[in-house]
Design an enzyme around this catalytic site. Structure first.
Site, PDB file in Angstrom:
ATOM      1  CE  LYS A  22     103.817  12.382  56.971  1.00 46.25           C
ATOM      2  NZ  LYS A  22     104.332  13.745  56.841  1.00 46.25           N
ATOM      3  CG  ASN A  23     107.953  12.906  57.284  1.00 49.03           C
ATOM      4  OD1 ASN A  23     107.002  13.160  56.546  1.00 49.03           O
ATOM      5  ND2 ASN A  23     107.924  13.125  58.584  1.00 49.03           N
ATOM      6  CB  CYS A 116     100.419  19.310  60.392  1.00 49.66           C
ATOM      7  SG  CYS A 116      99.765  17.709  59.930  1.00 49.66           S
ATOM      8  N   PRO A 122     108.000  28.569  58.972  1.00 43.36           N
ATOM      9  CG  PRO A 122     109.698  29.685  60.100  1.00 43.36           C
ATOM     10  CD  PRO A 122     108.498  28.820  60.329  1.00 43.36           C
ATOM     11  CG  ASP A 124     113.726  31.412  58.117  1.00 45.38           C
ATOM     12  OD1 ASP A 124     112.944  30.456  58.309  1.00 45.38           O
ATOM     13  OD2 ASP A 124     114.585  31.745  58.929  1.00 45.38           O
ATOM     14  NE  ARG A 398      98.480  16.036  55.594  1.00 46.72           N
ATOM     15  CZ  ARG A 398      98.880  17.276  55.781  1.00 46.72           C
ATOM     16  NH1 ARG A 398      98.106  18.114  56.425  1.00 46.72           N
ATOM     17  NH2 ARG A 398     100.030  17.682  55.346  1.00 46.72           N
TER      18      ARG A 398
END
Ligand code: EPZ
Length: 417
Positions: A22-23, A116, A122, A124, A398
């Protein structure tokens, strides 16, 4: 909402092919907006997160279609550069479109991504890196408005943490920038290397993928290519967990052993035996697991944070005490309260989880709160005495292809209602 009903204590047997990663698929799908022509992605897992990225590609004016586990994408530039909230919110993988669309069209407008709820998550490092490459980014009313008024230019970028997403953002934004980018403290995950392999096959010049320093020489144009997505090491870890908790002997097919090097040691400590043969891995689990002592999640090649929840489920019925240290995300123990409802003895404090192994778990009605937590609860259900009702199956969809079918084919008693 559908649920899974699992009747535990069936032994598993047989073999199973591991799905595509998936990733890896998510950033590669985003990368296709940088290319002209057609890309054919083999072994692309059929997941709701992947479908979400295909919806974004269609929204941007690309064509994306699936035939079994092959996804074909045709891009000839993007016809728009805004991505609406309902598409961004579906997955964290949508964030990869930030750098890709900015590089492809000189501007992009997106809302903050979903994904998730395992921490604040974040972005950033993404924004700071893109600004180093010349992006002008404004955050207004939840929208990110990004432009590259003078184009993107290569730069030296150092990440304070080897963030997977930020590394992907730099690769996607820098590969067609003018000049060379040197990224230090880059993430080394296999999915990073797979993205670099795809981009280089499209004509990019990215060196050092899999190491801590990437050198990206900007090129003019990228053309679509054929690419086979690597196997999903986290799906493999999840299958290993299912075998481990049921005292089973199964064989995983289509694995890349080096990707699992950081995953196997805790299972070996627990008494599982592994036999590697070509691209297959046989796992033989003992009747009862021993404790894993201490496990800490680390960036690759350490033990992956995505396998923490499944391993905790395995530790719950192991003989002895296991200490888990979750170093990557600050709120990734949401499955613990549900495991406790099944009889687990787990105490968490900050990044630490102390697991006292119990003789057995008991089926219960439990609720998942995230993708890997759902997998952990399903694994617990496989070894529990009695029936487990798992709510939150949409989280499983997912990241896991045909989750209950795969386990049923291995002998589990698991149905979706
Ligand atoms: C990717 O998330 C994966 N998701 C995650 O998998 C995985 O757990 C994670 O990498 C670590 O391996 C996808 O690839 C779609 P990070 P990502 O940037 O990119 C902090 C799954 O279950 N951070 O390496 O979000 C962040 O808060 C999912 O498949 C910042 O502070 O991970 C976290 O604490 C879950 N600022 C740490 O770094 C930033 O700008 C690791 O995040 C970015 C990240």
């Amino acid at each position: 909402m559908s649920k899974l009903y699992i009747t535990g204590q069936n032994r598993l047997s047989g073999s199973v092919c591991v799905q595509g990663a998936k990733n890896s698929a998510l950033p590669i799908l985003a990368a296709t907006v940088l290319t002209k022509g057609e890309s054919v992605l083999y072994h692309c897992p059929d997941l709701t997160d992947v479908e979400a990225s295909m919806c974004i590609l269609r929204w941007l004016g690309c064509r994306a279609s699936r035939d079994s586990d092959t996804v074909t994408v045709r891009c000839d530039g993007v016809s728009r550069n805004d991505i609406p909230d309902e598409l961004m919110r579906k997955t964290r993988g949508s964030l990869a479109f930030l750098g890709a669309v900015l590089a492809a069209s000189g501007k992009v407008r997106i809302t903050l991504p979903g994904g998730c709820q395992i921490g604040q998550r974040p972005i950033d490092l993404h924004l700071k890196s893109l600004r180093r490459l010349g992006a002008v980014i404004r955050e207004r009313h939840g929208w990110l408005e990004c432009r590259a008024p003078h184009g993107l230019k290569g730069a030296d970028i150092a990440l304070p943490f080897p963030s997977v997403g930020a590394t992907e953002a730099v690769m996607l934004a820098a590969c067609t920038a003018s000049g060379t980018t040197v990224l230090t403290n880059a993430a080394r995950e296999p999915e990073i290397t797979d993205l670099a392999d795809f981009l280089n096959r499209c004509g990019a010049k990215i060196d050092g993928a899999g190491e801590s320093e990437l050198v990206i020489e900007g090129v003019g144009e990228l053309r679509g290519c054929d690419h086979a997505i690597i196997p999903d090491r986290i799906a493999a870890a999840t299958l290993i967990t299912c075998a481990a908790v049921t005292g089973s002997d199964i064989t995983l097919k289509g694995v890349i052993h080096s990707h699992l090097a950081g995953i196997l040691p805790p299972f070996e400590d627990a008494g599982c035996r592994f036999t590697a043969h070509k691209n297959e891995l046989r796992v033989s689990a003992p009747q009862r697991l021993r404790s894993m002592k201490i496990v800490r999640t680390m960036p690759y090649p350490g033990f992956p944070t995505d396998a923490q929840a499944p391993l905790l489920a395995a530790a719950a019925t192991a003989d002895g005490t296991t200490v888990m240290i979750e170093n990557i995300f600050e709120n990734r123990y949401r499955h613990v309260s549900e495991l406790t409802r099944m009889g687990a003895d787990i105490k968490t404090e900050g990044k630490f989880a102390l697991v006292e192994g119990v003789p057995r778990l008991y089926g219960a009605s439990v609720e998942a709160a995230d993708l890997r937590g759902a997998a952990a609860l399903a694994a617990a259900g496989l070894c529990a005495e009695g029936k487990t009702e798992l709510c939150g199956v949409q989280y499983l969809d997912r990241g896991y292809e045909r989750f209950e079918q795969v386990l049923t084919e291995l002998g589990a008693d698991i149905v979706r209602v």
